[in-house]
Design a protein around this motif. Structure first.
Motif, PDB file in Angstrom:
ATOM      1  N   LEU A   1      17.438  10.907  -1.861  1.00  0.00           N
ATOM      2  CA  LEU A   1      15.766  10.972  -2.821  1.00  0.00           C
ATOM      3  C   LEU A   1      16.671   9.950  -4.011  1.00  0.00           C
ATOM      4  N   LYS A   2      14.634   8.916  -4.553  1.00  0.00           N
ATOM      5  CA  LYS A   2      15.131   8.286  -5.330  1.00  0.00           C
ATOM      6  C   LYS A   2      13.383   8.672  -5.673  1.00  0.00           C
ATOM      7  N   VAL A   3      13.259   8.113  -7.211  1.00  0.00           N
ATOM      8  CA  VAL A   3      12.288   9.091  -8.445  1.00  0.00           C
ATOM      9  C   VAL A   3      11.848   7.497  -8.639  1.00  0.00           C
ATOM     10  N   ASN A   4      10.819   6.402  -8.796  1.00  0.00           N
ATOM     11  CA  ASN A   4      10.431   4.957  -9.434  1.00  0.00           C
ATOM     12  C   ASN A   4       9.702   5.456 -10.661  1.00  0.00           C
TER      13      ASN A   4
ATOM     14  N   GLY B   1       1.151  -0.884  -0.291  1.00  0.00           N
ATOM     15  CA  GLY B   1      -0.337  -0.038   0.388  1.00  0.00           C
ATOM     16  C   GLY B   1       0.815   1.226  -0.626  1.00  0.00           C
ATOM     17  N   GLU B   2       0.468   2.131   0.539  1.00  0.00           N
ATOM     18  CA  GLU B   2       0.864   3.936   0.976  1.00  0.00           C
ATOM     19  C   GLU B   2       1.404   3.449   1.869  1.00  0.00           C
ATOM     20  N   PRO B   3       2.540   3.821   2.847  1.00  0.00           N
ATOM     21  CA  PRO B   3       2.594   3.322   3.989  1.00  0.00           C
ATOM     22  C   PRO B   3       2.460   4.794   4.851  1.00  0.00           C
ATOM     23  N   LEU B   4       2.460   5.923   4.181  1.00  0.00           N
ATOM     24  CA  LEU B   4       2.325   7.301   4.900  1.00  0.00           C
ATOM     25  C   LEU B   4       0.586   7.118   4.958  1.00  0.00           C
TER      26      LEU B   4
ATOM     27  N   LYS C   1      13.550  10.817  13.282  1.00  0.00           N
ATOM     28  CA  LYS C   1      13.384  10.281  13.291  1.00  0.00           C
ATOM     29  C   LYS C   1      14.283   8.843  12.688  1.00  0.00           C
ATOM     30  N   GLY C   2      15.003   9.514  11.792  1.00  0.00           N
ATOM     31  CA  GLY C   2      16.257   9.161  11.229  1.00  0.00           C
ATOM     32  C   GLY C   2      16.611   8.302  10.049  1.00  0.00           C
ATOM     33  N   LEU C   3      14.916   8.252   9.243  1.00  0.00           N
ATOM     34  CA  LEU C   3      14.868   8.263   7.926  1.00  0.00           C
ATOM     35  C   LEU C   3      16.553   8.238   6.798  1.00  0.00           C
ATOM     36  N   ASP C   4      16.619   7.505   6.673  1.00  0.00           N
ATOM     37  CA  ASP C   4      18.191   7.363   5.657  1.00  0.00           C
ATOM     38  C   ASP C   4      17.854   7.862   4.585  1.00  0.00           C
ATOM     39  N   SER C   5      16.265   7.287   3.556  1.00  0.00           N
ATOM     40  CA  SER C   5      17.011   7.314   2.319  1.00  0.00           C
ATOM     41  C   SER C   5      14.947   7.411   1.554  1.00  0.00           C
ATOM     42  N   VAL C   6      14.488   7.518   0.793  1.00  0.00           N
ATOM     43  CA  VAL C   6      12.924   7.950   0.249  1.00  0.00           C
ATOM     44  C   VAL C   6      12.461   7.633  -1.282  1.00  0.00           C
ATOM     45  N   ASN C   7      12.114   6.608  -1.496  1.00  0.00           N
ATOM     46  CA  ASN C   7      11.515   6.574  -2.913  1.00  0.00           C
ATOM     47  C   ASN C   7      10.614   7.027  -3.014  1.00  0.00           C
ATOM     48  N   ILE C   8       9.551   7.853  -4.001  1.00  0.00           N
ATOM     49  CA  ILE C   8       9.101   8.154  -4.363  1.00  0.00           C
ATOM     50  C   ILE C   8       8.858   7.664  -5.977  1.00  0.00           C
ATOM     51  N   SER C   9       7.519   7.092  -6.033  1.00  0.00           N
ATOM     52  CA  SER C   9       6.352   6.682  -7.249  1.00  0.00           C
ATOM     53  C   SER C   9       5.682   7.725  -8.044  1.00  0.00           C
ATOM     54  N   VAL C  10       6.502   7.756  -9.487  1.00  0.00           N
ATOM     55  CA  VAL C  10       5.469   8.599 -10.308  1.00  0.00           C
ATOM     56  C   VAL C  10       5.575   8.132 -11.665  1.00  0.00           C
TER      57      VAL C  10
ATOM     58  N   ILE D   1      20.032  -3.135  13.260  1.00  0.00           N
ATOM     59  CA  ILE D   1      19.403  -2.553  11.726  1.00  0.00           C
ATOM     60  C   ILE D   1      20.573  -1.181  11.744  1.00  0.00           C
ATOM     61  N   GLU D   2      20.824  -0.832  10.569  1.00  0.00           N
ATOM     62  CA  GLU D   2      21.641  -0.577  10.054  1.00  0.00           C
ATOM     63  C   GLU D   2      21.315   0.942   9.051  1.00  0.00           C
ATOM     64  N   GLN D   3      20.029   0.566   8.644  1.00  0.00           N
ATOM     65  CA  GLN D   3      19.648   1.302   7.657  1.00  0.00           C
ATOM     66  C   GLN D   3      18.156   1.248   7.759  1.00  0.00           C
ATOM     67  N   VAL D   4      16.658   2.628   7.675  1.00  0.00           N
ATOM     68  CA  VAL D   4      15.738   2.351   7.083  1.00  0.00           C
ATOM     69  C   VAL D   4      15.102   3.238   6.460  1.00  0.00           C
ATOM     70  N   THR D   5      14.601   3.233   5.395  1.00  0.00           N
ATOM     71  CA  THR D   5      14.025   3.552   3.819  1.00  0.00           C
ATOM     72  C   THR D   5      13.094   3.628   4.248  1.00  0.00           C
ATOM     73  N   LEU D   6      12.069   4.138   3.109  1.00  0.00           N
ATOM     74  CA  LEU D   6      10.664   3.942   2.414  1.00  0.00           C
ATOM     75  C   LEU D   6      10.483   4.651   0.775  1.00  0.00           C
ATOM     76  N   THR D   7       9.151   3.819   0.572  1.00  0.00           N
ATOM     77  CA  THR D   7       9.048   3.991  -0.112  1.00  0.00           C
ATOM     78  C   THR D   7       7.648   3.965  -0.522  1.00  0.00           C
ATOM     79  N   THR D   8       6.619   5.053  -1.197  1.00  0.00           N
ATOM     80  CA  THR D   8       6.106   6.298  -0.962  1.00  0.00           C
ATOM     81  C   THR D   8       5.316   6.647  -2.274  1.00  0.00           C
ATOM     82  N   ASN D   9       4.284   6.991  -2.062  1.00  0.00           N
ATOM     83  CA  ASN D   9       3.618   7.799  -3.384  1.00  0.00           C
ATOM     84  C   ASN D   9       4.048   9.084  -3.804  1.00  0.00           C
ATOM     85  N   GLY D  10       4.463   9.478  -2.338  1.00  0.00           N
ATOM     86  CA  GLY D  10       4.832  11.243  -2.467  1.00  0.00           C
ATOM     87  C   GLY D  10       4.242  12.323  -1.889  1.00  0.00           C
TER      88      GLY D  10
END
Length: 328
Positions: free
Chosen positions: A154-157, A67-70, A110-119, A88-97
């Motif tokens: 930041l990454k875009v998927n 789903g959409e985690p947010l 809270k320490g988020l390392d990276s976010v992937n945005i799907s578009v 646990i060394e890294q926590v990242t997130l995939t979201t529709n933004g």
């Protein structure tokens, strides 16, 4: 931990919800899917426990998905809980933004390392059609809010589809020209509703981009947790990545397992096989029992998927649920 083929499994993708505020055409039906009751979805404490046990097996990196985690309440709290978990060394997130702008400050704190945005397009009208109602400006606002934080990668998927003009992918690639954004093109996988669509393979996208931007330089090094191959075009600040699961199978290097929102541990996206960890958690299983089951799932991870060979679908127990239900 290594599986029976010698692959080092160190990365777990965790779906925190099957719900989403969009209805992307290749992800779920227009009417959505029957929602799992809140009582059947893992609690944050249960997720943390699984991650703690997983860390003892060598899991060091976590990706939160949906789903959409947010749309799940208090998700930044889970990010903080996992960041505080030994091993646990890294926590990242995939979201529709679309909800990122209002959440990013707390996520980073809270320490988020990276976010992937799907578009999948920069055309607002076409985006509205693909997502069945989404507002592209919300996504762009989320991107800009994320770029404020230098520590947040930041990454875009994008999942390319047939019948979309080449300019669609040119414009998406241009997001990486003047900003530190990596744009990745991910081949359509025949899972759930995705079976009804024809994707564009990575080689085709690469040809479109080189025709416009010139010859690219291949990037060497490790740039994330997954199998993307990256290049950089002349004058670009960010990189362009290709995840070609169908045409360039990379199963021999796969390093991941997946946990659904209902607590089912999957060793491969395509197969139904795995283990029900929620049942163990809620029937009083000790950590050692859960660890043993997780160890078995990892060790028995399939050698490869068969996305490119649909003729064998009826011969094996392949996943029938939509991506939103399994946290693809």
């Amino acid at each position: 931990m290594r599986d029976r083929f010698g692959r080092n499994i160190e990365y777990m993708r965790i779906s925190v919800t099957d719900r989403c505020n969009l209805r992307c055409i290749y992800c779920m039906p227009e009417e959505g899917v029957p929602c799992v009751s809140h009582s059947d979805i893992l609690t944050y404490d249960e997720i943390r426990r699984i991650c703690r046990i997983g860390s003892e097996l060598g899991i060091t990196r976590i990706k939160l998905t949906g789903g959409e985690p947010l749309v799940r309440c208090n998700l930044p709290d889970l990010v903080g809980m996992l960041n505080g978990t030994p091993g646990i060394e890294q926590v990242t997130l995939t979201t529709n933004g679309t909800l990122l702008k209002e959440k990013v400050n707390e996520l980073v704190s809270k320490g988020l390392d990276s976010v992937n945005i799907s578009v999948d397009t920069t055309d607002p009208v076409r985006y509205h059609e693909i997502t069945r109602g989404g507002n592209l400006q919300d996504v762009f606002d989320g991107m800009e809010s994320a770029l404020v934080y230098p520590s947040l990668k930041l990454k875009v998927n994008c999942v390319p589809m047939k019948d979309m003009p080449a300019e669609t992918y040119i414009q998406l690639a241009l997001l990486a020209k003047d900003r530190d954004i990596d744009v990745r093109f991910i081949e359509m996988m025949p899972i759930g509703s995705g079976r009804d669509f024809t994707g564009v393979n990575g080689n085709e996208i690469y040809s479109m981009l080189t025709e416009r931007f010139g010859r690219a330089e291949k990037c060497t090094g490790q740039f994330g947790n997954g199998p993307a191959v990256y290049v950089r075009f002349p004058g670009f600040q960010g990189k362009i990545g290709f995840i070609s699961a169908v045409t360039h199978q990379f199963c021999s290097e796969c390093n991941r397992i997946r946990l659904t929102s209902e607590g089912y541990l999957k060793a491969c996206l395509q197969y139904e096989t795995g283990a029900d960890l929620r049942k163990l958690l809620r029937t009083g299983a000790e950590d050692g029992q859960i660890k043993q089951v997780m160890s078995r799932v990892i060790y028995e991870k399939p050698a490869c998927h068969h996305f490119a060979d649909p003729s064998i679908y009826e011969e094996q127990k392949f996943e029938t649920k939509d991506m939103s239900q399994i946290g693809g």
